[in-house]
Design a protein around this motif. Structure first.
Motif, PDB file in Angstrom:
ATOM      1  N   ASP A  34     -26.870 -44.185   0.914  1.00 39.95           N
ATOM      2  CA  ASP A  34     -27.530 -42.955   1.567  1.00 39.95           C
ATOM      3  C   ASP A  34     -26.948 -41.810   0.848  1.00 39.95           C
ATOM      4  O   ASP A  34     -28.096 -40.927   0.755  1.00 39.95           O
ATOM      5  CB  ASP A  34     -26.966 -42.910   3.063  1.00 39.95           C
ATOM      6  CG  ASP A  34     -27.573 -44.059   4.069  1.00 39.95           C
ATOM      7  OD1 ASP A  34     -28.507 -44.635   3.408  1.00 39.95           O
ATOM      8  OD2 ASP A  34     -27.131 -44.144   4.995  1.00 39.95           O
ATOM      9  N   LYS A  35     -25.784 -41.774   0.635  1.00 39.02           N
ATOM     10  CA  LYS A  35     -25.248 -40.403  -0.133  1.00 39.02           C
ATOM     11  C   LYS A  35     -25.916 -40.333  -1.466  1.00 39.02           C
ATOM     12  O   LYS A  35     -26.460 -39.169  -1.962  1.00 39.02           O
ATOM     13  CB  LYS A  35     -23.792 -40.702  -0.412  1.00 39.02           C
ATOM     14  CG  LYS A  35     -22.886 -39.482  -0.831  1.00 39.02           C
ATOM     15  CD  LYS A  35     -21.546 -39.724  -0.788  1.00 39.02           C
ATOM     16  CE  LYS A  35     -20.951 -38.402  -1.348  1.00 39.02           C
ATOM     17  NZ  LYS A  35     -19.448 -38.739  -1.447  1.00 39.02           N
ATOM     18  N   ALA A  54     -28.344 -37.055  -2.417  1.00 36.58           N
ATOM     19  CA  ALA A  54     -27.771 -36.184  -3.724  1.00 36.58           C
ATOM     20  C   ALA A  54     -28.782 -36.164  -4.561  1.00 36.58           C
ATOM     21  O   ALA A  54     -29.121 -35.260  -5.266  1.00 36.58           O
ATOM     22  CB  ALA A  54     -26.532 -36.888  -4.338  1.00 36.58           C
ATOM     23  N   ALA A  55     -29.503 -37.376  -4.907  1.00 37.37           N
ATOM     24  CA  ALA A  55     -30.444 -37.312  -5.799  1.00 37.37           C
ATOM     25  C   ALA A  55     -31.690 -36.418  -5.607  1.00 37.37           C
ATOM     26  O   ALA A  55     -32.435 -35.731  -6.611  1.00 37.37           O
ATOM     27  CB  ALA A  55     -31.352 -38.914  -5.829  1.00 37.37           C
ATOM     28  N   LYS A  56     -31.970 -36.167  -4.328  1.00 36.77           N
ATOM     29  CA  LYS A  56     -33.093 -35.303  -3.973  1.00 36.77           C
ATOM     30  C   LYS A  56     -32.183 -33.631  -3.602  1.00 36.77           C
ATOM     31  O   LYS A  56     -32.935 -32.874  -3.119  1.00 36.77           O
ATOM     32  CB  LYS A  56     -33.467 -35.474  -2.800  1.00 36.77           C
ATOM     33  CG  LYS A  56     -34.379 -36.844  -2.784  1.00 36.77           C
ATOM     34  CD  LYS A  56     -35.360 -37.334  -1.730  1.00 36.77           C
ATOM     35  CE  LYS A  56     -34.441 -37.981  -0.798  1.00 36.77           C
ATOM     36  NZ  LYS A  56     -34.849 -38.409   0.192  1.00 36.77           N
ATOM     37  N   GLN A  57     -31.116 -33.458  -3.976  1.00 41.04           N
ATOM     38  CA  GLN A  57     -30.236 -32.387  -3.496  1.00 41.04           C
ATOM     39  C   GLN A  57     -30.595 -32.012  -2.180  1.00 41.04           C
ATOM     40  O   GLN A  57     -30.895 -30.694  -1.967  1.00 41.04           O
ATOM     41  CB  GLN A  57     -30.532 -31.236  -4.621  1.00 41.04           C
ATOM     42  CG  GLN A  57     -29.971 -31.504  -6.174  1.00 41.04           C
ATOM     43  CD  GLN A  57     -29.842 -30.502  -7.055  1.00 41.04           C
ATOM     44  OE1 GLN A  57     -30.943 -29.746  -7.001  1.00 41.04           O
ATOM     45  NE2 GLN A  57     -28.931 -30.194  -7.667  1.00 41.04           N
ATOM     46  N   ALA A  58     -30.648 -32.833  -1.412  1.00 39.83           N
ATOM     47  CA  ALA A  58     -30.922 -32.864  -0.036  1.00 39.83           C
ATOM     48  C   ALA A  58     -30.045 -32.715   1.040  1.00 39.83           C
ATOM     49  O   ALA A  58     -30.166 -32.937   2.415  1.00 39.83           O
ATOM     50  CB  ALA A  58     -32.257 -33.707   0.249  1.00 39.83           C
ATOM     51  N   PHE A  59     -28.811 -32.391   0.931  1.00 37.82           N
ATOM     52  CA  PHE A  59     -27.721 -32.169   1.874  1.00 37.82           C
ATOM     53  C   PHE A  59     -27.974 -30.984   2.710  1.00 37.82           C
ATOM     54  O   PHE A  59     -28.279 -29.994   1.981  1.00 37.82           O
ATOM     55  CB  PHE A  59     -26.208 -32.003   1.234  1.00 37.82           C
ATOM     56  CG  PHE A  59     -25.775 -33.292   0.604  1.00 37.82           C
ATOM     57  CD1 PHE A  59     -25.199 -34.317   1.299  1.00 37.82           C
ATOM     58  CD2 PHE A  59     -25.706 -33.251  -0.863  1.00 37.82           C
ATOM     59  CE1 PHE A  59     -24.843 -35.543   0.845  1.00 37.82           C
ATOM     60  CE2 PHE A  59     -25.280 -34.544  -1.405  1.00 37.82           C
ATOM     61  CZ  PHE A  59     -24.706 -35.470  -0.720  1.00 37.82           C
ATOM     62  N   PRO A  60     -28.003 -30.970   3.908  1.00 37.40           N
ATOM     63  CA  PRO A  60     -28.524 -29.792   4.851  1.00 37.40           C
ATOM     64  C   PRO A  60     -27.468 -28.557   4.361  1.00 37.40           C
ATOM     65  O   PRO A  60     -26.345 -28.750   4.158  1.00 37.40           O
ATOM     66  CB  PRO A  60     -28.242 -30.416   6.505  1.00 37.40           C
ATOM     67  CG  PRO A  60     -28.144 -31.749   6.164  1.00 37.40           C
ATOM     68  CD  PRO A  60     -27.640 -32.042   4.681  1.00 37.40           C
ATOM     69  N   SER A  72     -16.267 -33.392  -2.581  1.00 36.29           N
ATOM     70  CA  SER A  72     -17.116 -34.530  -3.181  1.00 36.29           C
ATOM     71  C   SER A  72     -18.503 -34.277  -2.737  1.00 36.29           C
ATOM     72  O   SER A  72     -19.329 -34.108  -3.499  1.00 36.29           O
ATOM     73  CB  SER A  72     -16.620 -35.739  -2.414  1.00 36.29           C
ATOM     74  OG  SER A  72     -17.783 -36.639  -2.698  1.00 36.29           O
ATOM     75  N   ILE A  73     -18.853 -33.591  -1.486  1.00 38.46           N
ATOM     76  CA  ILE A  73     -20.197 -33.307  -1.299  1.00 38.46           C
ATOM     77  C   ILE A  73     -20.979 -32.276  -2.325  1.00 38.46           C
ATOM     78  O   ILE A  73     -21.945 -32.379  -2.796  1.00 38.46           O
ATOM     79  CB  ILE A  73     -20.386 -32.899   0.344  1.00 38.46           C
ATOM     80  CG1 ILE A  73     -20.122 -33.995   1.269  1.00 38.46           C
ATOM     81  CG2 ILE A  73     -21.831 -32.417   0.481  1.00 38.46           C
ATOM     82  CD1 ILE A  73     -21.007 -35.200   1.156  1.00 38.46           C
TER      83      ILE A  73
END
Ligand SMILES: N[C@@H](CCC(=O)N[C@@H](CS)C(=O)NCC(=O)O)C(=O)O
Length: 251
Positions: A143-144, A148-154, A109-110
């Motif tokens: 939060d997710k 995700a909108a910023k493609q900012a998952f570490p 999913s992430i």
């Protein structure tokens, strides 16, 4: 009367759509366009306070959580059987559905959110986006969506999710070396759960799910695609891009 609120035939929606179709049950299909944030509308949040799909309504009772929806369907409509009668075989089936829910699905999913959400929301102004976020009932989903909108998952999180997805595929490939179906000799809810995750993978994750590396998963995927219930499930989607085209090359 049975009603299912669902999105495109993918992931958790696919899981419950396929189960209903395997049972040959008539149900009213309520399609929610996740690209239009319909799952967060006040009307739908009255059905599922989490603002997520799928949700089953059976004679007015709301049943949520895709794996539990499938167990409920199995309890109420036991034929054709998708859950083994033998306790050990049943444990094995549940081992896989739990594995999908707790390990495989969250990681996949992430990776999907990192890829899909930004193109979906970048036409919105900041205010429009924030307005959409405010309608999401769960703080963790807000939060997710923001991340995700910023493609900012570490990067470490994405790498770990990739590792978990690869581990999941290797594990399923090994299971299919033992049996024709994921949890044993019979087709069960374990296959339904795994297919809900893997249906689009030959396309989106071709590097790890292909004929050379995972021939058993590919053959199983083809057996799944040949099932009339899978066909009936894809017929309920709106966007043909969600329908896997068999042996696919990557996009
Ligand atoms: N644990 C829930 C998860 C449901 C879920 O994550 N649904 C996704 C679609 S696969 C969804 O509604 N996503 C849109 C959102 O969270 O806004 C289940 O298995 O039913």
């Amino acid at each position: 009367m049975l009603e299912l609120y669902h999105g495109e035939p993918a992931a958790n929606s696919l899981k419950s759509m396929l189960c209903l179709n395997e049972k040959g049950l008539d149900f009213v299909s309520h399609f929610l366009d996740l690209h239009e944030f319909e799952q967060h509308s006040p009307e739908y949040v009255k059905v599922n306070p989490n603002g997520q799909v799928p949700a089953l309504v059976h004679d007015g009772a709301v049943i949520t959580e895709s794996t539990l929806i499938n167990e409920y369907i199995e309890d109420v409509f036991p034929e054709p059987r998708l859950r083994p009668a033998d306790p050990l075989a049943r444990w094995q089936m549940r081992y896989w559905t739990k594995f999908v829910d707790e390990y495989f699905c969250p990681a996949l999913s992430i990776l999907g959110w990192q890829r899909m959400i930004k193109p979906m929301v970048e036409h919105l102004t900041e205010d429009e986006f924030e307005e959409k976020i405010q309608r999401i009932p769960l703080k963790e989903q807000q939060d997710k969506w923001r991340t995700a909108a910023k493609q900012a998952f570490p990067k470490e999180q994405l790498d770990d999710c990739q590792r978990k997805v690869e581990t999941s595929i290797r594990k399923i490939e090994a299971a299919l070396a033992e049996n024709e179906w994921v949890a044993g000799p019979d087709y069960t809810l374990a296959d339904v759960s795994c297919f809900a995750m893997m249906a689009g993978m030959p396309r989106f994750h071709h590097a790890i799910l292909n004929e050379d590396l995972t021939p058993r998963c590919i053959a199983w995927h083809e057996r799944m695609m040949a099932r009339p219930a899978v066909e009936a499930t894809y017929a309920l989607g709106r966007n043909p891009a969600f329908r896997p085209a068999g042996k696919q090359a990557p996009d």
